[in-house]
Design an enzyme around this catalytic site. Structure first.
Site, mmCIF file in Angstrom:
data_model
loop_
_atom_site.group_PDB
_atom_site.id
_atom_site.type_symbol
_atom_site.label_atom_id
_atom_site.label_comp_id
_atom_site.label_asym_id
_atom_site.label_seq_id
_atom_site.Cartn_x
_atom_site.Cartn_y
_atom_site.Cartn_z
ATOM 1 N N GLY A 17 0.827 -1.193 0.000
ATOM 2 C CA GLY A 17 0.000 0.000 0.000
ATOM 3 C C GLY A 17 0.862 1.243 0.000
ATOM 4 O O GLY A 17 1.980 1.241 0.526
ATOM 5 N N THR A 24 2.842 1.039 3.245
ATOM 6 C CA THR A 24 2.522 -0.186 3.979
ATOM 7 C C THR A 24 3.288 -1.320 3.329
ATOM 8 O O THR A 24 3.189 -1.531 2.116
ATOM 9 C CB THR A 24 1.013 -0.477 3.954
ATOM 10 O OG1 THR A 24 0.306 0.653 4.465
ATOM 11 C CG2 THR A 24 0.693 -1.693 4.818
ATOM 12 N N LYS A 39 3.800 -0.375 8.819
ATOM 13 C CA LYS A 39 3.303 0.910 8.331
ATOM 14 C C LYS A 39 4.374 1.961 8.585
ATOM 15 O O LYS A 39 4.796 2.151 9.735
ATOM 16 C CB LYS A 39 2.010 1.299 9.051
ATOM 17 C CG LYS A 39 0.774 0.591 8.550
ATOM 18 C CD LYS A 39 -0.468 1.222 9.166
ATOM 19 C CE LYS A 39 -1.729 0.704 8.517
ATOM 20 N NZ LYS A 39 -2.936 1.400 9.046
ATOM 21 N N ASP A 139 -13.596 4.365 9.318
ATOM 22 C CA ASP A 139 -13.300 4.109 7.902
ATOM 23 C C ASP A 139 -13.623 2.665 7.534
ATOM 24 O O ASP A 139 -12.815 1.966 6.905
ATOM 25 C CB ASP A 139 -11.840 4.430 7.592
ATOM 26 C CG ASP A 139 -11.590 4.636 6.093
ATOM 27 O OD1 ASP A 139 -12.570 4.894 5.362
ATOM 28 O OD2 ASP A 139 -10.433 4.535 5.662
#
Length: 389
Positions: A17, A24, A39, A139
């Protein structure tokens, strides 16, 4: 970065990511040989203060969480770059497929499948919202829900918010994803019911195979009659979760789960009933415990229910008098509410839980009023997932 060693023990395998200032990575822990997720937040000139605040909040909240369907916190360190630094958060790796990947593969979920998804995710939300103070994910969407080993996982706590004990639900940072965010989140407000809207929008996307913003609407509400071939009860339940009007939306994950397990239909008693303003009765609850204190002739009547048992006792000056009435929690089978007396206006309300053959009647002095009994019956029904008889 493949092959690079971070923190003297994590070998990067690949990037999974990338956002502005954040990466990520999938890596292997050279000490345990297990895969982990790293992360990275880059501390460079482009770093926004809000990004740092959200990253640090994610670290602190993940440290405190322990749930089998949430990635586990493993560590945190600073990584030195040639010109700057980066903060690194280490989490357990879940080798699953996201619901977003299922959407991209054009897989449509059936009503039964989304109900199973809903139950699993609602139990995760009951855990998060039951923390003190409550934790709101902010989220929930297909890309943050993974299916792995016949289990559902909720991931990416980068937008998470812990509500303050003062009840402040505001935020200076607007986070979330368009189409899955409720209206109040666009102005920075987030409460547990905000996560429920996002869950409803996610389930709808899986049923329709499309982003919620592209689906048919009736005014500001999703038009479930045109979205999928759903049972009326389930369409009504999804509409309840995704109601843009916060006052008309389901208020808790327990309430949503109780209604779903009763077939998706909301009984008349499911409609929220507020605590009477003049009552002296105290009710506190979280995901694992419910307590009710009521004034009595002897001082206070105390009903306590946790995951193991139910008990009803009398207290005077804070000390228990006599032996409490107890039974295993699993024996609770009935919630009974009726009005005793011939005249409706003069009828005395009666409210009791039954555990096996044992009656746990809720009595107070002065006697319970009808508004108090309605409120207590509602709260017990939602928390115990029991219909009111």
């Amino acid at each position: 970065m493949a092959g690079q060693i971070l923190g003297d023990r994590y070998e990067v395998e690949r990037q999974i990511g990338k956002q502005t200032g954040r990466w990520t990575l999938l890596a292997r822990d050279l000490k345990t040989q297990e895969r982990v997720v790293i992360k990275l937040l880059f501390l460079d000139d482009a770093l926004e203060w809000d990004d740092l605040k959200l990253f640090e909040r994610e670290v602190e909240i993940l440290k405190a969480l322990s749930h089998p369907s949430i990635p586990r916190y493993l560590g945190f360190f600073e990584h030195q770059l040639p010109n700057d630094k980066a903060l690194a958060l280490i989490q357990t790796y879940v080798p699953g497929k996201s619901l977003e990947q299922c959407l991209q593969e054009q897989r449509l979920f059936t009503e039964a499948e989304t109900k199973q998804l809903a139950k699993a995710l609602l139990n995760i939300l009951i855990y998060l919202h039951g923390q003190q103070p409550p934790i709101v994910h902010r989220d929930i969407k297909p890309s943050n829900i993974l299916l792995a080993n016949r289990q559902v996982y909720l991931v990416d706590f980068g937008s998470v918010k812990s509500l303050t004990s003062t009840g402040d639900t505001s935020a200076f940072t607007v986070v979330g994803t368009y189409g899955y965010m409720p209206p109040e989140q666009f102005s920075g407000r987030a409460i547990p019911a905000s996560d429920l809207y996002s869950l409803g929008a996610t389930l709808t996307a899986m049923l329709a195979g499309a982003h919620p913003s592209s689906l048919p609407h009736k005014g500001t509400k999703l038009d479930f009659e045109k979205i999928a071939n759903l049972s009326p009860a389930y369409a009504d339940w999804l509409g309840w979760l995704t109601n843009p009007n916060l006052e008309q939306r389901v208020r808790s994950a327990q309430e949503a789960l109780a209604a779903l397990e009763q077939g998706g239909r909301r009984s008349p008693m499911i409609a929220p009933i507020a605590k009477p303003t003049e009552t002296k009765i105290s009710l506190t609850q979280d995901a694992t415990r419910l307590e009710i204190f009521m004034p009595s002739l002897l001082g206070q009547a105390h009903l306590h229910i946790d995951q193991q048992q139910i008990s009803l006792s009398q207290k005077r000056l804070g000390f228990q008098t006599g032996r409490p009435l107890t039974a295993p929690r699993k024996q609770i089978s009935r919630l009974e509410y009726r009005k005793v007396g011939s005249a409706q206006n003069n009828a005395e309300p009666y409210l009791a839980l039954w555990a096996g053959t044992q009656e746990y009647e809720l009595k107070s002095y002065p006697p319970l009023t009808v508004p108090e009994t309605d409120w207590l019956a509602y709260e017990l029904s939602i928390w115990l997932k029991l219909p009111i008889q």
